[in-house]
Design a protein around this motif. Structure first.
Motif, PDB file in Angstrom:
ATOM      1  N   MET A   1     -11.856  71.530 -22.912  1.00  0.00           N
ATOM      2  CA  MET A   1     -12.346  70.990 -24.176  1.00  0.00           C
ATOM      3  C   MET A   1     -12.800  69.543 -23.952  1.00  0.00           C
ATOM      4  N   PHE A   2     -13.922  69.185 -24.599  1.00  0.00           N
ATOM      5  CA  PHE A   2     -14.495  67.856 -24.451  1.00  0.00           C
ATOM      6  C   PHE A   2     -14.626  67.210 -25.832  1.00  0.00           C
ATOM      7  N   THR A   3     -15.099  65.964 -25.849  1.00  0.00           N
ATOM      8  CA  THR A   3     -15.251  65.256 -27.115  1.00  0.00           C
ATOM      9  C   THR A   3     -16.694  64.883 -27.417  1.00  0.00           C
ATOM     10  N   GLY A   4     -17.586  65.016 -26.445  1.00  0.00           N
ATOM     11  CA  GLY A   4     -18.972  64.623 -26.666  1.00  0.00           C
ATOM     12  C   GLY A   4     -19.197  63.132 -26.520  1.00  0.00           C
ATOM     13  N   GLY A  38     -11.915  72.927  -8.541  1.00  0.00           N
ATOM     14  CA  GLY A  38     -11.480  73.772  -9.652  1.00  0.00           C
ATOM     15  C   GLY A  38     -11.432  73.061 -10.989  1.00  0.00           C
ATOM     16  N   ASP A  39     -11.533  71.732 -10.992  1.00  0.00           N
ATOM     17  CA  ASP A  39     -11.551  70.999 -12.253  1.00  0.00           C
ATOM     18  C   ASP A  39     -12.877  71.221 -12.989  1.00  0.00           C
ATOM     19  N   SER A  40     -12.878  70.888 -14.276  1.00  0.00           N
ATOM     20  CA  SER A  40     -14.081  71.025 -15.092  1.00  0.00           C
ATOM     21  C   SER A  40     -14.711  69.666 -15.365  1.00  0.00           C
ATOM     22  N   ILE A  41     -16.041  69.626 -15.357  1.00  0.00           N
ATOM     23  CA  ILE A  41     -16.810  68.448 -15.755  1.00  0.00           C
ATOM     24  C   ILE A  41     -18.007  68.944 -16.549  1.00  0.00           C
ATOM     25  N   ALA A  42     -18.279  68.338 -17.686  1.00  0.00           N
ATOM     26  CA  ALA A  42     -19.433  68.708 -18.491  1.00  0.00           C
ATOM     27  C   ALA A  42     -20.668  67.975 -17.980  1.00  0.00           C
ATOM     28  N   VAL A  43     -21.738  68.745 -17.736  1.00  0.00           N
ATOM     29  CA  VAL A  43     -23.011  68.201 -17.267  1.00  0.00           C
ATOM     30  C   VAL A  43     -24.061  68.514 -18.330  1.00  0.00           C
ATOM     31  N   ASN A  44     -24.542  67.490 -19.006  1.00  0.00           N
ATOM     32  CA  ASN A  44     -25.474  67.679 -20.127  1.00  0.00           C
ATOM     33  C   ASN A  44     -24.933  68.688 -21.135  1.00  0.00           C
ATOM     34  N   GLY A  45     -23.620  68.629 -21.334  1.00  0.00           N
ATOM     35  CA  GLY A  45     -22.985  69.481 -22.328  1.00  0.00           C
ATOM     36  C   GLY A  45     -22.558  70.836 -21.841  1.00  0.00           C
ATOM     37  N   PRO A  80     -31.526  62.182 -14.399  1.00  0.00           N
ATOM     38  CA  PRO A  80     -30.242  61.697 -14.920  1.00  0.00           C
ATOM     39  C   PRO A  80     -29.536  62.792 -15.701  1.00  0.00           C
ATOM     40  N   VAL A  81     -28.211  62.751 -15.719  1.00  0.00           N
ATOM     41  CA  VAL A  81     -27.412  63.729 -16.461  1.00  0.00           C
ATOM     42  C   VAL A  81     -26.237  63.033 -17.128  1.00  0.00           C
ATOM     43  N   ASN A  82     -25.857  63.552 -18.295  1.00  0.00           N
ATOM     44  CA  ASN A  82     -24.673  63.065 -18.997  1.00  0.00           C
ATOM     45  C   ASN A  82     -23.437  63.758 -18.441  1.00  0.00           C
ATOM     46  N   LEU A  83     -22.409  62.962 -18.108  1.00  0.00           N
ATOM     47  CA  LEU A  83     -21.195  63.510 -17.509  1.00  0.00           C
ATOM     48  C   LEU A  83     -19.975  63.143 -18.352  1.00  0.00           C
ATOM     49  N   GLU A  84     -19.071  64.107 -18.480  1.00  0.00           N
ATOM     50  CA  GLU A  84     -17.812  63.868 -19.211  1.00  0.00           C
ATOM     51  C   GLU A  84     -16.717  64.732 -18.627  1.00  0.00           C
ATOM     52  N   ARG A  85     -15.551  64.133 -18.406  1.00  0.00           N
ATOM     53  CA  ARG A  85     -14.369  64.887 -18.005  1.00  0.00           C
ATOM     54  C   ARG A  85     -13.716  65.520 -19.235  1.00  0.00           C
ATOM     55  N   PRO A  86     -12.898  66.562 -19.046  1.00  0.00           N
ATOM     56  CA  PRO A  86     -12.206  67.165 -20.187  1.00  0.00           C
ATOM     57  C   PRO A  86     -11.308  66.151 -20.898  1.00  0.00           C
ATOM     58  N   MET A  87     -11.095  66.395 -22.179  1.00  0.00           N
ATOM     59  CA  MET A  87     -10.257  65.527 -22.992  1.00  0.00           C
ATOM     60  C   MET A  87      -8.792  65.679 -22.591  1.00  0.00           C
ATOM     61  N   HIS A  96     -16.144  64.906 -31.453  1.00  0.00           N
ATOM     62  CA  HIS A  96     -15.592  66.077 -32.131  1.00  0.00           C
ATOM     63  C   HIS A  96     -15.256  67.113 -31.068  1.00  0.00           C
ATOM     64  N   LEU A  97     -14.658  68.228 -31.463  1.00  0.00           N
ATOM     65  CA  LEU A  97     -14.250  69.245 -30.498  1.00  0.00           C
ATOM     66  C   LEU A  97     -15.477  69.930 -29.907  1.00  0.00           C
ATOM     67  N   VAL A  98     -15.646  69.765 -28.607  1.00  0.00           N
ATOM     68  CA  VAL A  98     -16.804  70.313 -27.898  1.00  0.00           C
ATOM     69  C   VAL A  98     -16.289  71.236 -26.793  1.00  0.00           C
ATOM     70  N   GLN A  99     -16.796  72.458 -26.745  1.00  0.00           N
ATOM     71  CA  GLN A  99     -16.313  73.429 -25.766  1.00  0.00           C
ATOM     72  C   GLN A  99     -17.037  73.347 -24.431  1.00  0.00           C
ATOM     73  N   GLY A 100     -18.252  72.822 -24.437  1.00  0.00           N
ATOM     74  CA  GLY A 100     -19.049  72.872 -23.220  1.00  0.00           C
ATOM     75  C   GLY A 100     -19.735  74.206 -23.035  1.00  0.00           C
ATOM     76  N   HIS A 101     -19.842  74.987 -24.122  1.00  0.00           N
ATOM     77  CA  HIS A 101     -20.515  76.284 -24.126  1.00  0.00           C
ATOM     78  C   HIS A 101     -21.796  76.141 -24.951  1.00  0.00           C
ATOM     79  N   VAL A 102     -22.918  76.031 -24.289  1.00  0.00           N
ATOM     80  CA  VAL A 102     -24.186  75.796 -24.983  1.00  0.00           C
ATOM     81  C   VAL A 102     -24.571  77.017 -25.817  1.00  0.00           C
ATOM     82  N   ASP A 103     -24.933  76.770 -27.080  1.00  0.00           N
ATOM     83  CA  ASP A 103     -25.325  77.851 -27.984  1.00  0.00           C
ATOM     84  C   ASP A 103     -26.816  78.143 -27.930  1.00  0.00           C
ATOM     85  N   GLY A 104     -27.596  77.177 -27.500  1.00  0.00           N
ATOM     86  CA  GLY A 104     -29.037  77.355 -27.438  1.00  0.00           C
ATOM     87  C   GLY A 104     -29.694  76.058 -27.014  1.00  0.00           C
TER      88      GLY A 104
END
Length: 206
Positions: A1-4, A38-45, A80-87, A96-104
């Protein structure tokens, strides 16, 4: 889970075509501090799993479905890419609560700069429009944003100077694609309302 809340503006350093997937190599020294395989990192969401890591960045495999359903397939070396580690559970939920699962995906329709912020209009797929509301939350390329206005095929967000300077959204041009993730709470509410619970009958097993 991420925060955006984007932690670092990284960059793609290499892409390796694996046939049914792509291996991304990304520079991001801040987000790999303490990271392991094995860790998660969000790349452009998009939530990706770390395959290899060193002091300067990491690699991650992106399956074909993710490439087709997100904008990661349009990346090239140097982008360039936006990067975020899990919360962390003991951290602050700044966005807000961000899953890192792109809807579209959408695209930048227009940019309207002013003295202290910039209003950006983004196209909105028809199947996602019902989840987007005025003053609600939406994730654009991994950035948690507040919806300023919304129509059937578009929405707008107001970007402050910090967002423009520290994320890819300050560099996106009209026509550029962006990843979209709607508020997960809205999707759960829709599911619950469309599938109401049935009260248990005496014949139901305990």
């Amino acid at each position: 889970m991420f925060t955006g809340i984007v932690e670092e503006l990284g960059a793609v350093t290499a892409l390796t075509d694996l046939g049914d997937s792509v291996r991304l190599t990304l520079r991001g020294p801040a987000v790999v501090a303490g990271a392991r395989h094995g860790d998660s990192i969000a790349v452009n969401g998009v939530c990706l799993t770390v395959v290899d890591v060193d002091a300067d960045g990491f690699t991650a495999d992106v399956m074909r479905e993710t490439l087709d359903r997100s904008c990661l397939g349009a990346l090239a070396a140097g982008d360039p890419v936006n990067l975020e580690r899990p919360m962390r559970l003991d951290g602050r939920l700044g966005g807000h609560l961000v899953q890192g699962h792109v809807d579209g995906t959408g695209s930048i329709v227009s940019r309207d700069p002013s003295e202290h912020w910039e209003v950006v209009r983004i196209s909105l797929p028809g199947d996602l429009a019902r989840y987007v509301v005025h003053k609600g939350s939406i994730t654009v390329d991994g950035v948690s944003l507040t919806v300023a206005s919304v129509g059937d095929t578009w929405f707008t967000v107001s970007l402050i100077p910090t967002t423009l300077a520290l994320t890819t959204l300050g560099r996106k041009q009209v026509g550029d694609p962006v990843n979209l993730e709607v508020d997960v709470v809205a999707k759960y509410v829709e599911r619950l309302l469309s599938h109401p619970a049935h009260p248990s009958s005496p014949e139901d097993p305990a």
